[in-house]
Design a protein around this motif. Structure first.
Motif, short mmCIF file in Angstrom:
data_model
loop_
_atom_site.label_atom_id
_atom_site.label_comp_id
_atom_site.label_asym_id
_atom_site.label_seq_id
_atom_site.Cartn_x
_atom_site.Cartn_y
_atom_site.Cartn_z
N GLY A 193 0.79 -1.22 0.00
CA GLY A 193 0.00 0.00 0.00
C GLY A 193 0.82 1.27 0.00
N SER A 194 2.07 1.19 -0.46
CA SER A 194 2.98 2.33 -0.31
C SER A 194 3.37 2.91 -1.66
CB SER A 194 4.24 1.90 0.45
OG SER A 194 5.17 2.96 0.49
N SER A 195 2.82 4.04 -2.03
CA SER A 195 3.23 4.73 -3.25
C SER A 195 4.68 5.19 -3.19
CB SER A 195 2.31 5.92 -3.50
OG SER A 195 0.99 5.49 -3.76
N PRO A 196 5.18 5.72 -2.06
CA PRO A 196 6.59 6.14 -2.02
C PRO A 196 7.57 5.00 -2.29
CG PRO A 196 5.40 7.14 -0.20
CD PRO A 196 4.46 6.14 -0.81
N LEU A 197 7.28 3.82 -1.76
CA LEU A 197 8.19 2.70 -2.00
C LEU A 197 8.16 2.27 -3.47
CD1 LEU A 197 7.88 0.40 1.15
CD2 LEU A 197 9.50 2.24 0.67
N TRP A 198 6.97 2.24 -4.05
CA TRP A 198 6.89 1.87 -5.47
C TRP A 198 7.59 2.92 -6.33
CZ3 TRP A 198 6.26 -2.58 -7.49
CH2 TRP A 198 5.48 -3.56 -6.85
N THR A 199 7.46 4.18 -5.97
CA THR A 199 8.15 5.24 -6.71
C THR A 199 9.66 5.05 -6.64
OG1 THR A 199 6.35 6.81 -6.32
CG2 THR A 199 8.51 7.72 -6.88
N ALA A 200 10.15 4.72 -5.45
CA ALA A 200 11.59 4.51 -5.29
C ALA A 200 12.08 3.31 -6.09
CB ALA A 200 11.92 4.33 -3.80
N ILE A 201 11.31 2.22 -6.07
CA ILE A 201 11.70 1.03 -6.82
C ILE A 201 11.73 1.33 -8.31
CG2 ILE A 201 10.93 -1.27 -7.51
CD1 ILE A 201 10.01 -1.69 -4.61
N ARG A 202 10.71 2.03 -8.81
CA ARG A 202 10.66 2.34 -10.24
C ARG A 202 11.79 3.28 -10.66
NH1 ARG A 202 4.25 2.85 -9.30
NH2 ARG A 202 3.71 0.68 -9.83
N ARG A 203 12.26 4.08 -9.74
CA ARG A 203 13.35 4.99 -10.04
C ARG A 203 14.71 4.30 -9.98
NH1 ARG A 203 17.31 7.09 -10.91
NH2 ARG A 203 18.01 9.25 -10.60
N TRP A 204 14.86 3.33 -9.10
CA TRP A 204 16.19 2.82 -8.81
C TRP A 204 16.42 1.36 -9.21
CZ3 TRP A 204 20.10 5.91 -7.52
CH2 TRP A 204 19.79 7.20 -7.08
N TRP A 205 15.45 0.68 -9.82
CA TRP A 205 15.66 -0.74 -10.08
C TRP A 205 16.76 -0.99 -11.11
CZ3 TRP A 205 15.25 -3.08 -14.77
CH2 TRP A 205 14.47 -2.48 -15.76
#
Length: 383
Positions: free
Chosen positions: A223-235
């Motif tokens: 349920g975390s938009s910030p974590l998904w944003t970070a993953i999409r930026r840094w994967w």
């Protein structure tokens, strides 16, 4: 995440087939283990189980969304995990310690004698604790983590929300890589240097220090938009780090195979590289799955449902077929092909037969059929 879970369990099955061929201790071994096979095994060794706990945490959050009562969630998880665990310990797993006793300790009794007279001794036989949950330690740990999650859900909503925001703030941006890698390195280099996994639950602090945070990360991720944003930026960065770290691990393993001692500097480098490889691979795989596997297909529901039954059955098949192959003295490549084919066929048969018999379904980790529910459509699971 369903596709990622299916892929992770497929890799787990291949990994356990590989255990037959490497010099590492296992239930039964090929006549001529290959030391260099360990290099391939180390490509997944540092992240495969951590990823499964991340995905299981994510799925547990999905289950909780359908069963928001902590007590109901605990009952649901207990029924779904403990019933097949008990069934497997009694029926599916016993051939593994029987074969191990014959292979390592010269045990000569038949399987029926072993099961009736030795398996349920609730003690040790030649150092092997019986009865045993063997590879289903994962289910035991997942159940315990699920119960702890249910207890955490009893905390006031405000407390849980603040804790979630704190964790999100600590893991945004490049911290999605830096913080977990630092914690993993701290665990393996400082807190638990050289401590292996026991899978005995109560004396396995080093293991819990890795897998329980991974499970909680998965819960938070759903349920975390910030974590998904970070993953999409840094994967993509994570993928590069994972490959580079594995290169370090592979070179050290190649130069110093097996139990060859390492000096303190190389030991620290090896452990640090595994920490980088472990978490960076998880972030990269989640990012890849989000980018290219975030879509459905008709086979997904069947594969998702099949994962738990296949997991229950696969290792017993590997050990039994591996024991049968020993007198044939086949080349390792031929033995590997036979083991993969036999494990896939046997595990899939276990699933197909089990799902078609109503009273067997809960015993192999499947939900009971409900009237009007389409065949092959799975209930939310967290195995």
């Amino acid at each position: 995440m369903d596709w990622l879970r299916v892929g992770a369990f497929a890799l787990l099955i291949l990994y356990h087939v590989g255990m037959y061929f490497v010099p590492w201790d296992w239930h039964v071994k090929a006549a001529n283990p290959d030391p260099h096979a360990a290099i391939l095994m180390l490509a997944t060794n540092s992240w495969r189980l951590a990823l499964l706990f991340v995905v299981s945490g994510y799925a547990s959050a999905a289950v909780f969304a359908h069963q928001p009562s902590p007590a109901g969630f605990a009952r649901s998880r207990s029924a779904r995990l403990l019933i097949p665990l008990v069934f497997a310990v009694i029926v599916v797993i016993p051939p593994q310690p029987w074969i191990e006793l014959m292979f390592k300790h010269g045990y000569t009794e038949s399987f029926s004698h072993f099961w009736l007279h030795d398996y349920f001794r609730f003690g040790a036989l030649d150092g092997i604790i019986l009865p045993t949950w063997q590879h289903l330690w994962f289910v035991v740990y997942l159940w315990v983590y699920s119960i702890v999650l249910a207890l955490l859900m009893l905390l006031p909503a405000g407390v849980r929300a603040r804790a979630a925001r704190f964790c999100e703030a600590a893991l945004t941006g490049p911290a999605i890589l830096a913080v977990p890698i630092a914690l993993m390195a701290l665990r393996t280099i400082v807190l638990f240097p050289g401590v292996g996994e026991t899978h005995a639950l109560v004396d396995d602090g080093a293991t819990h220090a890795l897998y329980f945070p991974c499970f909680l990360f998965g819960v938070l991720l759903r349920g975390s938009s910030p974590l998904w944003t970070a993953i999409r930026r840094w994967w993509r960065v994570a993928a590069v780090l994972a490959v580079a770290a594995y290169a370090v691990v592979a070179v050290i393993e190649y130069r110093y195979p097996g139990e060859t001692p390492l000096d303190d500097t190389l030991t620290a480098l090896f452990r640090a590289a595994r920490a980088v490889q472990g978490w960076a691979t998880i972030v990269a795989l989640i990012g890849i799955a989000d980018r290219w596997l975030n879509r459905d297909a008709p086979i997904r529901t069947t594969l998702t449902e099949a994962v738990f039954p296949l997991y229950i059955a696969h290792q017993t098949i590997i050990v039994a077929v591996g024991w049968w192959l020993l007198p044939l003295t086949l080349p390792n490549l031929a033995a590997f092909a036979i083991l993969v084919a036999a494990t896939a066929a046997g595990s899939w048969t276990f699933y197909i037969v089990g799902r078609s018999v109503p009273w067997l379904r809960p015993l192999i980790g499947l939900a009971r059929k409900e009237k009007g529910r389409p065949e092959g459509r799975p209930f939310p699971t967290a195995q």
